[in-house]
Design an enzyme around this catalytic site. Structure first.
Site, short mmCIF file in Angstrom:
data_model
loop_
_atom_site.label_atom_id
_atom_site.label_comp_id
_atom_site.label_asym_id
_atom_site.label_seq_id
_atom_site.Cartn_x
_atom_site.Cartn_y
_atom_site.Cartn_z
N GLU A 128 0.85 -1.19 0.00
CA GLU A 128 0.00 0.00 0.00
C GLU A 128 0.88 1.24 0.00
OE1 GLU A 128 -3.78 2.04 2.36
OE2 GLU A 128 -2.85 0.23 3.17
N GLY A 268 3.15 2.18 10.69
CA GLY A 268 2.95 1.46 11.93
C GLY A 268 2.63 0.00 11.70
N ALA A 269 1.76 -0.27 10.74
CA ALA A 269 1.36 -1.64 10.44
C ALA A 269 0.55 -1.64 9.15
CB ALA A 269 0.54 -2.24 11.59
N GLU A 305 -5.65 -2.78 12.78
CA GLU A 305 -5.38 -3.61 11.61
C GLU A 305 -6.34 -4.79 11.55
OE1 GLU A 305 -3.57 -2.14 9.60
OE2 GLU A 305 -2.66 -0.74 11.00
#
Length: 894
Positions: A128, A268-269, A305
């Site tokens: 992404e 971050g994730a 997430e």
């Protein structure tokens, strides 16, 4: 690296592709410097596309070895290349073709950390927004959803663990010491949700049962030696599953769910379907290495997430302009989850305060990060109309303001109405790529509401100003509240339309109690807090049946992301600090009072801290009925970044002097109270992460910082003793933060001892870097922070190639230490330009984030502007400047 100026992409130009992808079979022969990717995809004509056209693929930073359609190389002229775009004509009426592309990529050389890259000898991906095109040629857009089958082939010793999305079909050995694993994702997904991991890892595993009774396997994968730091992440994952089942009826849909922690990660994730890849910062936690805040952040990010599995994966974005569709909604969901977890742990008596503390945390972030963004050259609506580089729009506006917009829908529709809207949204769009309009339309339909005007929140940038004024009529016992709204012009938006602004209101009587609210025309009084919907430029609300003039409490719970303009004298602010029943507004009254004192001091109109302010501050400090976590928030200074935005001309030096002066004064005149508070807030027994304990530790650490700021000898001795005897990171780092405020041998000795203790722990050393980068100078004789930061870059533990290190040291200095960064000699600005140019050469995404530190430079004093402009121009003129950085700096200078 791309060096061309990126074109501006317009939302109105969206068109579906002529060809989509039905399914894709990927084979990776993983090698550090020459990974071969074989991509076989079934391409189908898209009935949604207007007319016919070529197959369009994007490929970037890769070597194309071969390309064929149904086993045949395209004929001359049928294949066209334009930069990263490939167009392939398909002759004849075929509705489906098999396209095979073989590419070679170099993970070891990929310092951008986008696409396929190496970290500590392992292979990881980040796709992404547009990283998949750095792996293979593909129609790399979120509206192209396909079923993926992935085979990984790697050296068994170097990469014993082979992971990808979905369910494991088979695995086995291959010749020459290699092995393979084949994975299949049964759900349609866009390419940005693809992931693979091949590395030396170990897993914490748990098998749990979903609400419907299915057995699912949960795994948290980390490098060997970190397994004892995964329990909290696993617990957070299970809590997230249960919460989503209970709150929204959403269940895990795969046979397994995996989290993988990697040290080199730009964000971050990432919520890749079934295989979430995390920055180690948001997975690893144990008492000796993680603070209470770290524990909170792990829980929040794991939840975020996981929640994406539905709000982002099962229903995804049609295009990147709709990014807030998944991010704003999911931030809101993780905020609600965290508030519920805190409230549950706090119990019935402490639940309201625990929720308020979480809400305060969220609003602090919004005011410090998003409000300045709304006032700068990069201002954009939560759904932008255009962009040059999509990576630059992973912003506080899209995430945090986007969450506030969702929260307003929740407020206006109520919990049941919001849940009904969510249910309808999933029933209509599961497995689809959709728009923000589709989400709001589902909310409107489920509740029988017209939300057309509400859509202005999606299309307008800027932070609205809510103006409030009250008029008391003693003869009739009525109070008229006048509300008006105005949003200042932002780039490209001179005219603004009125928004729908939910204003949660209470009226406080002279006795400190809330009044029952009765609007004119209503038969009887109602609740003590109610939501008024301001939907025009100005409206008036008349409340009747009041015995005395009330004090208004507006925007309770921060019911809308606006700046409240309300004329309140010091006495009213002190009154609300003492009596407002809404915890958020009680905190906000303290913040507004502090802001008034600080800005007056910075502007030279106040020479001494008023005794009335100190008295109000003391009342909060000594109110033992208040939750310690809330008191820690209420007694903390407003964020420096937010205060700079509140100055008509931002003067970081004057503001810093005012903050230092007020902090030092409060530390000195209340030294006895702070010492008593520190003693009262000790937490006995073994460390546990729990809201009650965390609040006590936060308040004790705050007391030490005030005492250190005042140079209180007894307070400094307490900090030293706590540092020496601490049994957990929250206490140890809190004491170090206090000692770091005072120049001298004690400071340096503590910093050195901390460094030595955690020399082999990168995440803990990030705290050490950030603490020094964010340090204030409490005396003119102290070392300028820019010199300390420059020296720390030579520390063996620092690496410019690791995003965590860059964010900790450079990011903290550039974004969170305005008083030092904007030194009058301009040294900070020169240093900034040097580092942005250096980072641009290796990781444009990280460089762009650092570049944004000066986007609002025109708000500063003329002297600072004169120092900043040449450095912006130097960066813009740098050879090989990436589109990421060029967009930020170009807009700042335009």
């Amino acid at each position: 690296m791309r060096t061309e100026q990126a074109p501006t992409i317009q939302r109105v130009d969206y068109q579906p592709l002529a060809w989509s992808v039905e399914r894709i079979d990927l084979h990776f022969r993983l090698e550090p410097t020459g990974t071969i990717v074989t991509n076989r995809m079934v391409c189908v004509r898209n009935p949604a596309a207007a007319g016919v056209g070529p197959i369009r693929l994007w490929g970037e930073a890769l070597e194309r070895i071969s390309l064929s359609i149904d086993g045949v190389e395209p004929s001359a002229g049928a294949l066209r290349e334009n930069g990263s775009l490939l167009e392939i004509d398909v002759a004849g009426p075929e509705q489906s073709v098999t396209l095979e592309v073989v590419t070679r990529v170099n993970p070891k050389a990929n310092t951008t950390l986008s696409g396929l890259y190496l970290s500590n000898g392992g292979f990881f991906t980040q796709c992404e927004a547009e990283g998949f095109r750095r792996i293979t040629c593909f129609p790399d857009r979120p509206d192209v959803m396909a079923r993926f089958t992935v085979t990984l082939d790697a050296d068994r010793e170097a990469c014993p663990v082979l992971l990808s999305n979905g369910n494991l079909l088979e695995q086995g050995d291959l010749p020459d010491g290699r092995h393979y694993a084949k994975w299949e994702d049964p759900f349609l997904k866009p390419s940005y949700l693809f992931a693979l991991v091949a590395a030396k890892l170990v897993a914490l595993e748990r098998e749990v049962e979903t609400a419907s009774g299915r057995k699912v396997l949960l795994q948290v994968w980390v490098e060997e030696g970190n397994l004892d730091r995964c329990e909290h992440a696993m617990d957070s994952l299970i809590h997230s599953m249960r919460w989503d089942e209970t709150t929204f009826g959403l269940e895990l849909d795969l046979d397994r769910f995996m989290i993988v922690a990697v040290a080199d990660f730009n964000m971050g994730a990432m919520e890749n379907k079934g295989l979430n890849i995390f920055n180690t910062k948001f997975v690893l936690a144990k008492p000796d290495t993680a603070t209470d805040i770290d524990y909170e952040n792990v829980e929040s990010v794991v939840a975020h997430e996981y929640f994406h599995n539905w709000t982002g994966n099962r229903v995804t974005c049609r295009d990147w302009f709709q990014l807030t569709l998944k991010e704003g909604l999911t931030v809101f969901r993780d905020q609600q989850f965290s508030a519920d977890m805190l409230a549950r742990a706090a119990g019935p008596e402490g639940a309201a305060s625990a929720r308020a503390v979480k809400r305060i945390d969220d609003v602090r972030v919004l005011r410090a990060a998003q409000f300045p963004e709304d006032g700068g050259p990069m201002a954009h609506p939560i759904r932008p109309d255009s962009y040059q580089e999509i990576n630059n729009f992973y912003t506080a506006t899209v995430y945090e303001k986007g969450a506030e917009v969702i929260r307003m829908l929740h407020t206006l529709l109520g919990p049941e109405g919001f849940r009904n809207g969510m249910d309808l949204y999933f029933s209509y769009h599961d497995g689809c790529a959709v728009t923000c309009d589709d989400f709001v339309d589902a909310m409107a339909e489920a509740n029988g509401r017209d939300l057309d005007q509400f859509m202005h929140w999606y299309s307008q940038s800027g932070t609205p100003r809510l103006r409030a004024a009250g008029a008391w009529d003693a003869a009739s016992g009525s109070y008229t509240l006048s509300l008006s709204q105005h949003t200042p012009p932002t780039p490209g938006e001179a005219e603004k339309q009125p928004l729908v602004i939910p204003v949660a209101l209470g009226l406080i009587g002279p006795d400190g109690r809330d009044c029952a609210l009765q609007l004119e025309g209503e038969a009887q009084p109602g609740a003590t807090t109610r939501v008024l919907a301001l939907n025009s430029a100005e409206q008036h609300f008349r409340f009747v049946g009041l015995a005395a003039e009330p004090v208004p409490s507006l925007l309770r719970g921060f019911s809308a992301p606006v700046i409240l303009e309300l004329d309140e004298d010091d006495a009213r602010l002190a009154f609300r600090m003492a009596h407002d029943s809404d915890p958020f507004n009680r905190w906000d009254a303290a913040q507004r009072y502090s802001e008034r004192i600080i800005l007056a001091s910075a502007g030279g109109t106040m020479q001494a801290v008023p005794e009335a302010f100190v008295a109000a501050f003391r009342t909060l400090l000594e109110d033992t009925a208040l939750d310690p976590a809330f008191r820690a928030q209420a007694l903390s200074m407003p964020a420096e970044g937010f205060l700079l935005e509140r100055m008509s001309v931002a003067d970081p030096q004057a503001l810093r002097a005012a903050l230092v002066g007020l902090t030092r004064h409060l530390g000195s005149v209340l030294a006895g109270e702070w010492r008593a508070l520190f003693a009262a807030m000790q937490v006995p027994g073994e460390y546990r992460y729990h809201p009650a304990d965390a609040g006590r530790r936060a308040l004790a650490n705050l007391a030490l910082r005030y005492l250190a700021a005042a140079g209180d000898a007894e307070g400094l001795a307490l900090a030293q003793a706590r540092f020496d005897a601490a049994t957990n990171m929250t206490e140890r780092f809190g004491a170090l933060a206090a000692l770091a405020q005072v120049s001298g041998a004690a400071r340096e000795a503590a910093l050195q001892a901390f460094h030595q203790r955690y020399l082999k722990d990168p995440l803990v050393l990030d705290k050490w870097f950030a603490l020094q980068a964010g340090a204030w100078r409490w005396s003119d004789a102290a070392e300028p922070t820019v010199e300390r930061v420059h020296a720390l870059m030579s520390d063996p533990a620092f690496s410019l190639s690791n995003p965590n290190k860059v964010y900790a040291l450079l990011g903290t200095f550039f974004r969170a230490n305005a008083g030092e960064f904007h030194a009058a000699d301009g040294s900070g600005h020169v240093f900034w330009a040097d580092q942005v140019i250096a980072l641009n050469a290796t990781n444009p995404q990280v460089a762009s984030r650092m570049a944004r530190a000066l986007e609002n430079w025109r708000r500063y004093t003329p002297e600072l502007q004169a120092s900043i402009r040449p450095q912006l121009e130097r960066v813009l003129a740098a050879e090989g400047l990436s589109p990421d950085v060029a967009e930020v700096v170009g807009k700042a200078l335009s």
